[in-house]
Design a protein around this motif. Structure first.
Motif, short mmCIF file in Angstrom:
data_model
loop_
_atom_site.label_atom_id
_atom_site.label_comp_id
_atom_site.label_asym_id
_atom_site.label_seq_id
_atom_site.Cartn_x
_atom_site.Cartn_y
_atom_site.Cartn_z
N GLN A 21 0.81 -1.22 0.00
CA GLN A 21 0.00 0.00 0.00
C GLN A 21 0.85 1.27 0.00
O GLN A 21 0.43 2.30 -0.53
CB GLN A 21 -0.95 -0.01 1.20
CG GLN A 21 -2.03 -1.07 1.07
CD GLN A 21 -2.87 -1.22 2.31
OE1 GLN A 21 -2.75 -0.45 3.26
NE2 GLN A 21 -3.74 -2.22 2.31
N SER A 22 2.03 1.20 0.55
CA SER A 22 2.87 2.41 0.65
C SER A 22 3.76 2.60 -0.57
O SER A 22 4.49 3.58 -0.65
CB SER A 22 3.75 2.34 1.90
OG SER A 22 4.72 1.32 1.75
N GLN A 23 3.72 1.65 -1.50
CA GLN A 23 4.56 1.73 -2.71
C GLN A 23 6.05 1.74 -2.36
O GLN A 23 6.86 2.39 -3.01
CB GLN A 23 4.19 2.96 -3.54
CG GLN A 23 2.77 2.97 -4.04
CD GLN A 23 2.52 1.86 -5.05
OE1 GLN A 23 3.21 1.78 -6.06
NE2 GLN A 23 1.57 0.99 -4.78
N ALA A 24 6.42 0.98 -1.33
CA ALA A 24 7.80 0.94 -0.86
C ALA A 24 8.67 0.04 -1.74
O ALA A 24 8.20 -0.89 -2.38
CB ALA A 24 7.85 0.44 0.58
N ARG A 25 9.95 0.36 -1.74
CA ARG A 25 10.99 -0.48 -2.35
C ARG A 25 11.82 -1.01 -1.18
O ARG A 25 12.57 -0.26 -0.56
CB ARG A 25 11.85 0.35 -3.29
CG ARG A 25 11.10 0.84 -4.49
CD ARG A 25 12.00 1.73 -5.34
NE ARG A 25 11.37 2.01 -6.60
CZ ARG A 25 10.95 3.22 -6.97
NH1 ARG A 25 11.12 4.26 -6.18
NH2 ARG A 25 10.40 3.38 -8.15
N ILE A 50 21.42 -2.89 -6.16
CA ILE A 50 20.24 -2.27 -5.57
C ILE A 50 19.77 -1.11 -6.45
O ILE A 50 18.58 -0.97 -6.75
CB ILE A 50 20.54 -1.79 -4.13
CG1 ILE A 50 20.72 -2.99 -3.21
CG2 ILE A 50 19.46 -0.85 -3.62
CD1 ILE A 50 21.27 -2.66 -1.83
N GLU A 51 20.70 -0.29 -6.87
CA GLU A 51 20.39 0.86 -7.75
C GLU A 51 19.76 0.38 -9.05
O GLU A 51 18.76 0.93 -9.51
CB GLU A 51 21.67 1.64 -8.03
CG GLU A 51 21.49 2.79 -8.97
CD GLU A 51 21.17 4.08 -8.27
OE1 GLU A 51 20.73 5.01 -8.96
OE2 GLU A 51 21.36 4.17 -7.05
N LYS A 52 20.32 -0.66 -9.65
CA LYS A 52 19.81 -1.17 -10.92
C LYS A 52 18.38 -1.71 -10.76
O LYS A 52 17.51 -1.45 -11.59
CB LYS A 52 20.74 -2.27 -11.44
CG LYS A 52 20.41 -2.75 -12.81
CD LYS A 52 21.48 -3.72 -13.31
CE LYS A 52 21.17 -4.14 -14.73
NZ LYS A 52 22.21 -5.02 -15.27
N ILE A 53 18.14 -2.45 -9.69
CA ILE A 53 16.80 -2.98 -9.44
C ILE A 53 15.82 -1.84 -9.16
O ILE A 53 14.68 -1.87 -9.65
CB ILE A 53 16.83 -4.01 -8.29
CG1 ILE A 53 17.46 -5.30 -8.80
CG2 ILE A 53 15.43 -4.27 -7.74
CD1 ILE A 53 17.65 -6.37 -7.76
N THR A 54 16.25 -0.85 -8.42
CA THR A 54 15.38 0.29 -8.12
C THR A 54 14.98 1.02 -9.39
O THR A 54 13.83 1.43 -9.55
CB THR A 54 16.08 1.26 -7.14
OG1 THR A 54 16.35 0.55 -5.92
CG2 THR A 54 15.22 2.45 -6.82
N GLN A 55 15.92 1.20 -10.29
CA GLN A 55 15.63 1.90 -11.54
C GLN A 55 14.84 1.05 -12.52
O GLN A 55 14.09 1.59 -13.34
CB GLN A 55 16.94 2.36 -12.19
CG GLN A 55 17.62 3.46 -11.41
CD GLN A 55 18.95 3.87 -12.02
OE1 GLN A 55 19.44 3.27 -12.96
NE2 GLN A 55 19.54 4.91 -11.45
N ALA A 69 26.81 -10.43 -2.49
CA ALA A 69 26.10 -9.24 -2.96
C ALA A 69 25.07 -9.61 -4.02
O ALA A 69 24.84 -8.88 -4.96
CB ALA A 69 27.08 -8.22 -3.51
N LYS A 70 24.43 -10.76 -3.87
CA LYS A 70 23.40 -11.19 -4.81
C LYS A 70 22.08 -10.54 -4.40
O LYS A 70 21.68 -10.61 -3.24
CB LYS A 70 23.28 -12.71 -4.77
CG LYS A 70 22.23 -13.27 -5.70
CD LYS A 70 22.19 -14.78 -5.59
CE LYS A 70 21.08 -15.36 -6.43
NZ LYS A 70 20.98 -16.81 -6.25
N VAL A 71 21.41 -9.90 -5.37
CA VAL A 71 20.15 -9.21 -5.09
C VAL A 71 19.10 -9.71 -6.08
O VAL A 71 19.32 -9.66 -7.30
CB VAL A 71 20.30 -7.68 -5.23
CG1 VAL A 71 19.00 -6.98 -4.85
CG2 VAL A 71 21.45 -7.17 -4.36
N ILE A 72 17.97 -10.21 -5.57
CA ILE A 72 16.90 -10.68 -6.45
C ILE A 72 15.55 -10.15 -5.95
O ILE A 72 15.34 -9.97 -4.75
CB ILE A 72 16.85 -12.22 -6.53
CG1 ILE A 72 16.61 -12.85 -5.16
CG2 ILE A 72 18.11 -12.78 -7.16
CD1 ILE A 72 16.24 -14.31 -5.19
N ILE A 73 14.65 -9.93 -6.90
CA ILE A 73 13.29 -9.53 -6.55
C ILE A 73 12.58 -10.76 -6.00
O ILE A 73 12.58 -11.83 -6.62
CB ILE A 73 12.53 -9.01 -7.79
CG1 ILE A 73 13.17 -7.73 -8.32
CG2 ILE A 73 11.05 -8.81 -7.48
CD1 ILE A 73 12.88 -6.50 -7.50
#
Length: 84
Positions: A21-25, A50-55, A69-73
């Motif tokens: 509901q808050s549209q948070a990342r 993190i920057e790449k996923i955010t964009q 440093a693995k980042v996944i949705i």
């Protein structure tokens, strides 16, 4: 953007609803007992991902950060949409 090491957020339906509901990342560090320095190091090493996923992804979403440093949705906008 939210950075946390509280992996329980992903298990609490009320918290997941609030994220939706808050549209948070939200980025969750999912490694276990880490020192403060380890947490900082992992977040710093993951900052470009993190920057790449955010964009590249519309809010809301929950991503998980794994060592080193693995980042996944984990839950994207479409999956979180059912909680709104």
């Amino acid at each position: 953007m939210v950075l946390t090491k509280d992996d329980n957020i992903s298990r609490n339906i009320l918290e997941v609803e609030q994220i939706a509901q808050s549209q948070a990342r939200v980025f969750i560090l999912v490694s276990g007992n880490l020192s403060r320095q380890d947490v900082i190091t992992i977040f710093v090493n993951a900052i470009d991902k993190i920057e790449k996923i955010t964009q590249g992804n519309q809010a809301p979403f929950i991503a998980k950060i794994y060592r080193p440093a693995k980042v996944i949705i984990w839950l994207n906008r479409a999956k979180l949409g059912r909680y709104i």
